[in-house]
Design an enzyme around this catalytic site. Structure first.
Site, PDB file in Angstrom:
ATOM      1  N   SER A   1       0.846  -1.193   0.000  1.00  0.00           N
ATOM      2  CA  SER A   1       0.000   0.000   0.000  1.00  0.00           C
ATOM      3  C   SER A   1       0.883   1.244   0.000  1.00  0.00           C
ATOM      4  O   SER A   1       2.116   1.148  -0.003  1.00  0.00           O
ATOM      5  CB  SER A   1      -0.892  -0.003   1.246  1.00  0.00           C
ATOM      6  OG  SER A   1      -0.104   0.201   2.399  1.00  0.00           O
TER       7      SER A   1
ATOM      8  N   ASP B   1      -2.367  -2.242  -3.058  1.00  0.00           N
ATOM      9  CA  ASP B   1      -3.513  -2.484  -2.183  1.00  0.00           C
ATOM     10  C   ASP B   1      -4.084  -1.130  -1.730  1.00  0.00           C
ATOM     11  O   ASP B   1      -3.328  -0.259  -1.293  1.00  0.00           O
ATOM     12  CB  ASP B   1      -3.006  -3.288  -0.972  1.00  0.00           C
ATOM     13  CG  ASP B   1      -4.118  -3.833  -0.108  1.00  0.00           C
ATOM     14  OD1 ASP B   1      -5.242  -4.001  -0.608  1.00  0.00           O
ATOM     15  OD2 ASP B   1      -3.844  -4.113   1.087  1.00  0.00           O
TER      16      ASP B   1
ATOM     17  N   GLY C   1      -7.805  -6.059  10.079  1.00  0.00           N
ATOM     18  CA  GLY C   1      -7.133  -6.008  11.376  1.00  0.00           C
ATOM     19  C   GLY C   1      -7.246  -7.281  12.198  1.00  0.00           C
ATOM     20  O   GLY C   1      -7.859  -8.265  11.778  1.00  0.00           O
TER      21      GLY C   1
ATOM     22  N   ALA D   1      -9.232 -10.941   5.375  1.00  0.00           N
ATOM     23  CA  ALA D   1      -9.574 -12.364   5.435  1.00  0.00           C
ATOM     24  C   ALA D   1      -8.556 -13.186   6.213  1.00  0.00           C
ATOM     25  O   ALA D   1      -8.383 -14.371   5.961  1.00  0.00           O
ATOM     26  CB  ALA D   1      -9.753 -12.901   4.018  1.00  0.00           C
TER      27      ALA D   1
HETATM   28 ZN   LIG Z   1      -8.173  -4.180   2.457  1.00  0.00          ZN
END
Ligand SMILES: [Zn+2]
Length: 310
Positions: free
Chosen positions: A51, A83, A180, A214
């Site tokens: 990210s 991401d 998280g 996930a």
């Molecule tokens: Zn995400």
């Protein structure tokens, strides 16, 4: 050298053969080695993802060079994905660095604005041979500072409209996952809305679906962290059997970040506590890398069902 691929072929295969490709977040070289090492060992396709926070931690050039080298050595398909891209500027930066796939996350915007920014990113990226993941619905929880507290399920009819109007190659949906380590309150039953997933698939046949947030929050790693001086309270993740069901359906990409953080932190803590005299950084960082790789192999074999496909 251009050993990195887009997600196009791996998703077509995942959709057709009822498995999912793991997308794992990295922030340093040892995680790239663990992720691609696990893929090579199990003959799985894999997605390395980063990210804007990764780019803040280190210049993207280092990561692209390491990812290209890792992919060339692995001889399985490896994609490099942005991401939670915030805007077109971010997308441009990652594509010019060598990323083969990008996400534009306009899910926090009003619907029409989400469509506008996603379409803009699709037009720009497709012209350069890069694939795009969009997001619709709110996936709750915190991932760095990404995400929101409120969870809203994706509306299947709206998803069909969104895909038609933007041209996205894959879609992240909200069907009960959460970002998280603290996904659910104690006593709260984690549940994936597989009925919604079926409805989305019936309206968008062939479209790869993406699950964010996930992680399963492996209780082994929570226990290791707590045993060796850490403090992780009652963290609960998505049950592996639910993820496996989703992987057999239209879900082609499963994002995992928290589980890698837990595995790495646990292994590093364990070495430092058991051998307080250690100052050779390879001893504990290497142990972290090994534990992460083990956990990813486990997922590829038992949850994603991606092992042995290549
Ligand atoms: Zn995400």
């Amino acid at each position: 050298m251009n050993s990195l691929v887009t997600t196009k072929e791996m998703f077509e295969r995942a959709y057709r053969e009822h498995f999912a490709v793991g997308a794992f977040n990295f922030n340093h070289m040892e995680l790239i080695q663990a992720i691609v090492g696990a893929a090579a060992e199990t003959r799985s396709p894999v997605i390395l993802q980063a990210s804007s926070f990764t780019a803040k931690y280190s210049d993207l050039g280092y990561f692209v060079a390491i990812a290209e080298y890792a992919a060339e050595k692995a001889k399985v398909p490896v994609a490099l994905h942005l991401d939670h891209g915030e805007d077109l500027e971010t997308v441009k930066k990652f594509i010019s660095a060598g990323f083969t796939s990008v996400m534009i996350d306009g899910s926090h915007l009003p619907y029409d604005e989400n469509i506008a920014v996603t379409k803009e990113v699709c037009d720009y990226s497709h012209e350069r041979g890069v694939v795009v993941e969009g997001e619709l619905g709110t996936i709750s929880g915190i991932e760095d500072s990404i995400g929101s507290e409120i969870g809203l399920y994706t509306d299947p009819e709206q998803a069909a409209d969104f895909v038609a109007r933007t041209g996205v190659d894959s879609l992240a949906v909200a069907i009960g996952t959460s970002h998280g380590a603290y996904k659910f309150k104690p006593g709260q039953d984690p549940k994936l809305r597989l009925d919604l997933l079926d409805r989305i698939e019936s309206l968008l046949p062939g479209l790869p679906i993406v699950l964010h947030g996930a992680s399963s929050v492996d209780q082994r790693d929570v226990e290791i962290i707590n045993t060796y001086g850490g403090k992780i309270d009652s963290a609960i993740g998505i049950p592996p059997e639910m993820l496996r069901e989703a992987a057999k359906k239209a879900v082609c990409k499963v994002n995992v970040d928290t589980d890698l953080r837990l595995a790495m932190t646990g292994a590093v803590r364990e070495v430092l506590c058991k051998e307080p005299g250690v100052i050779d950084t390879r001893k504990y960082i290497g142990a972290g890398r090994e534990r992460v790789k083990e956990r990813i192999i486990d997922k590829m074999e038992k949850i994603l069902l991606s092992a042995g496909r290549y």
